[in-house]
Design an enzyme around this catalytic site. Structure first.
Site, PDB file in Angstrom:
ATOM      1  N   LYS A 175     -10.361  62.431  69.485  1.00 11.67           N
ATOM      2  CA  LYS A 175      -9.257  62.556  68.453  1.00 11.67           C
ATOM      3  C   LYS A 175      -9.421  64.107  67.499  1.00 11.67           C
ATOM      4  CE  LYS A 175      -7.157  58.713  69.563  1.00 11.67           C
ATOM      5  NZ  LYS A 175      -5.761  58.726  69.938  1.00 11.67           N
TER       6      LYS A 175
ATOM      7  N   GLY B 294       2.037  54.936  76.658  1.00 10.71           N
ATOM      8  CA  GLY B 294       1.273  53.903  76.221  1.00 10.71           C
ATOM      9  C   GLY B 294       2.014  52.953  75.231  1.00 10.71           C
TER      10      GLY B 294
ATOM     11  N   ILE C  64       0.643  49.515  69.436  1.00 11.63           N
ATOM     12  CA  ILE C  64       1.364  50.698  68.434  1.00 11.63           C
ATOM     13  C   ILE C  64       2.526  51.056  69.452  1.00 11.63           C
ATOM     14  CG2 ILE C  64       1.207  52.794  67.196  1.00 11.63           C
ATOM     15  CD1 ILE C  64      -1.827  51.845  66.752  1.00 11.63           C
TER      16      ILE C  64
ATOM     17  N   SER D  36      -5.772  59.523  64.927  1.00 15.24           N
ATOM     18  CA  SER D  36      -6.564  58.349  64.293  1.00 15.24           C
ATOM     19  C   SER D  36      -7.393  58.857  63.205  1.00 15.24           C
ATOM     20  CB  SER D  36      -7.532  58.057  65.605  1.00 15.24           C
ATOM     21  OG  SER D  36      -8.513  57.054  64.781  1.00 15.24           O
TER      22      SER D  36
ATOM     23  N   ASP E  60      -0.276  57.727  84.385  1.00 18.91           N
ATOM     24  CA  ASP E  60      -1.449  57.771  83.827  1.00 18.91           C
ATOM     25  C   ASP E  60      -1.134  59.314  82.893  1.00 18.91           C
ATOM     26  OD1 ASP E  60      -4.003  58.611  83.202  1.00 18.91           O
ATOM     27  OD2 ASP E  60      -4.908  57.730  84.955  1.00 18.91           O
TER      28      ASP E  60
ATOM     29  N   TYR F  95     -15.072  59.055  71.408  1.00 17.18           N
ATOM     30  CA  TYR F  95     -13.757  58.865  70.851  1.00 17.18           C
ATOM     31  C   TYR F  95     -13.427  59.907  69.725  1.00 17.18           C
ATOM     32  CZ  TYR F  95      -9.513  56.194  68.752  1.00 17.18           C
ATOM     33  OH  TYR F  95      -8.291  55.852  68.411  1.00 17.18           O
TER      34      TYR F  95
HETATM   35  N1  LIG Z   1      -5.440  49.801  67.284  1.00 15.10           N
HETATM   36  C1  LIG Z   1      -6.072  50.652  66.257  1.00 15.10           C
HETATM   37  O1  LIG Z   1      -6.625  50.359  65.221  1.00 15.10           O
HETATM   38  C2  LIG Z   1      -5.939  52.393  66.283  1.00 15.10           C
HETATM   39  C3  LIG Z   1      -6.365  52.910  65.364  1.00 15.10           C
HETATM   40  C4  LIG Z   1      -6.110  54.326  65.158  1.00 15.10           C
HETATM   41  C5  LIG Z   1      -5.655  55.016  66.361  1.00 15.10           C
HETATM   42  N2  LIG Z   1      -5.200  54.108  67.369  1.00 15.10           N
HETATM   43  C6  LIG Z   1      -4.477  54.870  68.557  1.00 15.10           C
HETATM   44  O2  LIG Z   1      -3.197  54.409  68.681  1.00 15.10           O
HETATM   45  C7  LIG Z   1      -2.892  54.733  70.034  1.00 15.10           C
HETATM   46  C8  LIG Z   1      -2.519  53.193  70.489  1.00 15.10           C
HETATM   47  O3  LIG Z   1      -3.567  52.284  70.508  1.00 15.10           O
HETATM   48  P1  LIG Z   1      -3.276  50.582  70.503  1.00 15.10           P
HETATM   49  O4  LIG Z   1      -4.322  50.004  69.644  1.00 15.10           O
HETATM   50  O5  LIG Z   1      -1.785  50.439  70.208  1.00 15.10           O
HETATM   51  O6  LIG Z   1      -3.899  50.511  71.933  1.00 15.10           O
HETATM   52  P2  LIG Z   1      -3.570  49.249  72.958  1.00 15.10           P
HETATM   53  O7  LIG Z   1      -4.858  49.275  73.820  1.00 15.10           O
HETATM   54  O8  LIG Z   1      -3.247  48.088  72.378  1.00 15.10           O
HETATM   55  O9  LIG Z   1      -2.218  49.763  73.760  1.00 15.10           O
HETATM   56  C9  LIG Z   1      -2.477  51.067  74.588  1.00 15.10           C
HETATM   57  C10 LIG Z   1      -1.555  51.117  75.565  1.00 15.10           C
HETATM   58  O10 LIG Z   1      -1.745  52.475  76.247  1.00 15.10           O
HETATM   59  C11 LIG Z   1      -1.654  52.181  77.632  1.00 15.10           C
HETATM   60  N3  LIG Z   1      -2.429  53.372  78.375  1.00 15.10           N
HETATM   61  C12 LIG Z   1      -3.905  53.189  78.296  1.00 15.10           C
HETATM   62  N4  LIG Z   1      -4.391  54.437  78.947  1.00 15.10           N
HETATM   63  C13 LIG Z   1      -3.322  55.135  79.636  1.00 15.10           C
HETATM   64  C14 LIG Z   1      -3.141  56.111  80.233  1.00 15.10           C
HETATM   65  N5  LIG Z   1      -4.212  56.841  80.712  1.00 15.10           N
HETATM   66  N6  LIG Z   1      -1.883  56.455  80.558  1.00 15.10           N
HETATM   67  C15 LIG Z   1      -0.801  55.718  80.306  1.00 15.10           C
HETATM   68  N7  LIG Z   1      -0.924  54.687  79.471  1.00 15.10           N
HETATM   69  C16 LIG Z   1      -2.208  54.299  79.136  1.00 15.10           C
HETATM   70  C17 LIG Z   1      -2.162  50.872  77.838  1.00 15.10           C
HETATM   71  O11 LIG Z   1      -1.838  50.241  79.175  1.00 15.10           O
HETATM   72  C18 LIG Z   1      -1.626  50.063  76.822  1.00 15.10           C
HETATM   73  O12 LIG Z   1      -0.193  49.782  76.923  1.00 15.10           O
HETATM   74  C19 LIG Z   1      -4.298  55.198  70.698  1.00 15.10           C
HETATM   75  O13 LIG Z   1      -4.036  56.326  70.921  1.00 15.10           O
HETATM   76  C20 LIG Z   1      -5.311  54.715  69.827  1.00 15.10           C
HETATM   77  O14 LIG Z   1      -6.187  55.790  70.008  1.00 15.10           O
HETATM   78  C21 LIG Z   1      -5.286  52.569  67.288  1.00 15.10           C
END
Ligand SMILES: NC(=O)c1ccc[n+]([C@@H]2O[C@H](COP(=O)([O-])OP(=O)(O)OC[C@H]3O[C@@H](n4cnc5c(N)ncnc54)[C@H](O)[C@@H]3O)[C@@H](O)[C@H]2O)c1
Length: 268
Positions: free
Chosen positions: A174, A27, A32, A156, A76, A170
């Site tokens: 987690k 991802g 992030i 998370s 994926d 979710y």
């Molecule tokens: N943004 C927040 O507030 C937050 C808070 C706590 C935890 N997180 C965790 O941080 C991580 C990243 O979150 P984010 O906010 O940057 O998300 P985002 O949606 O901005 O980016 C996620 C990336 O993962 C890719 N992705 C999605 N499903 C996929 C799969 N099956 N295989 C490969 N790639 C895949 C997407 O294409 C994207 O590039 C996640 O695990 C999320 O649960 C995010």
């Protein structure tokens, strides 16, 4: 990956230097994950960015002036063959795999009583089974190499307590990750593989944008002791720490990176 031991007198720069090491970031095309790619790249690592979004992968790579240490794989994380492919890409391009960052995750909101089986299964497949499958593929390669490695998972604060309503599925994924990585840490320790997690609170990313408009962010920030929502680099700095020899004595640990948000309990 030969680790610099704590007892040795080495510079901070050397402890953070990832030159010659290869990392897979799942991802990693945006949010992030891209923040993590930027910091690991700056620290000298070779990178494989594994993401399901081919267009975003192209854009991510285009931001680097010198992308010679970066490869991409459309993958994926919920598919075992894709987990194998990302590890193979690292070995084919750079000869080894030293660091896996499990970052890919999805978080579509749905109140508990409305949550479909399909949404719950997809969320568990990506967020929980994805971590398991990618970690298995990476650990097998690290064990074959015989020089240890590091697995860092972006979990998370939902793995601690709910921060909002509408994320039971979710939160379940987690919490599952929190349990999974503990036993992974125990079983992989004899192979010199450290397993640690980061638990972010709210982070300003493309994925979060549909759920939080600017007014909602202002409201959220009033409840965050640090006074602001996180940006990807706040998380990436901690992932860099856990990916480096600065974290020489850590395994099985979970670092909450939330600006103090969880001190206030459930946000709603
Ligand atoms: N943004 C927040 O507030 C937050 C808070 C706590 C935890 N997180 C965790 O941080 C991580 C990243 O979150 P984010 O906010 O940057 O998300 P985002 O949606 O901005 O980016 C996620 C990336 O993962 C890719 N992705 C999605 N499903 C996929 C799969 N099956 N295989 C490969 N790639 C895949 C997407 O294409 C994207 O590039 C996640 O695990 C999320 O649960 C995010």
């Amino acid at each position: 990956m030969s680790e610099i031991l704590s007892s040795e007198s080495v510079s901070i720069g050397a402890l953070m230097d990832l030159s010659g090491q290869t990392a897979v970031v799942t991802g990693g095309a945006m949010g992030i994950g891209l923040g993590i790619v930027r910091r690991l790249h700056e620290a000298g690592a070779n990178l494989v960015i594994a993401d399901i979004d081919e267009g975003a992968l192209g854009k991510a790579v285009a931001e680097f002036d010198d992308a010679s240490r970066i490869r991409t794989v459309v993958a994926d994380v919920g598919k075992p063959e894709d987990a194998d492919a990302m590890v193979r890409a690292a070995v084919d391009a750079f000869g080894a795999l030293d660091i896996l960052v499990n970052n890919a995750g999805i978080y579509q909101g749905s109140m508990f009583l409305d949550t479909s089986l399909e949404l719950a299964q997809r969320t568990l497949a990506v967020n929980l089974l994805g971590v398991m499958l990618c970690s298995q593929a990476a650990a097998r390669q690290m064990i074959e190499q015989g020089r240890g490695g590091r697995i860092v998972t972006v979990n998370s604060v939902e793995a601690v307590n709910p921060s909002v309503l509408g994320l039971a599925h979710y939160g379940a994924s987690k919490h599952g990750v929190a349990g999974l990585v503990k036993t992974m840490a125990l079983e992989l320790a004899p192979h010199g593989i450290a397993v640690n997690t980061v638990c972010p609170g709210g982070v300003r990313t493309p994925g979060l944008a549909p759920f939080l408009d600017e007014d909602a962010i202002v409201e959220l920030e009033k409840r965050i002791p640090k006074g602001r929502i996180a940006v990807p680099d706040d998380i990436a700095r901690v992932v860099l720490f856990l990916s480096s020899d600065l974290a020489s004595y850590l395994t099985g640990t979970q670092i909450v990176v939330d600006g103090g948000q969880t001190l206030r309990g459930c946000a709603v």
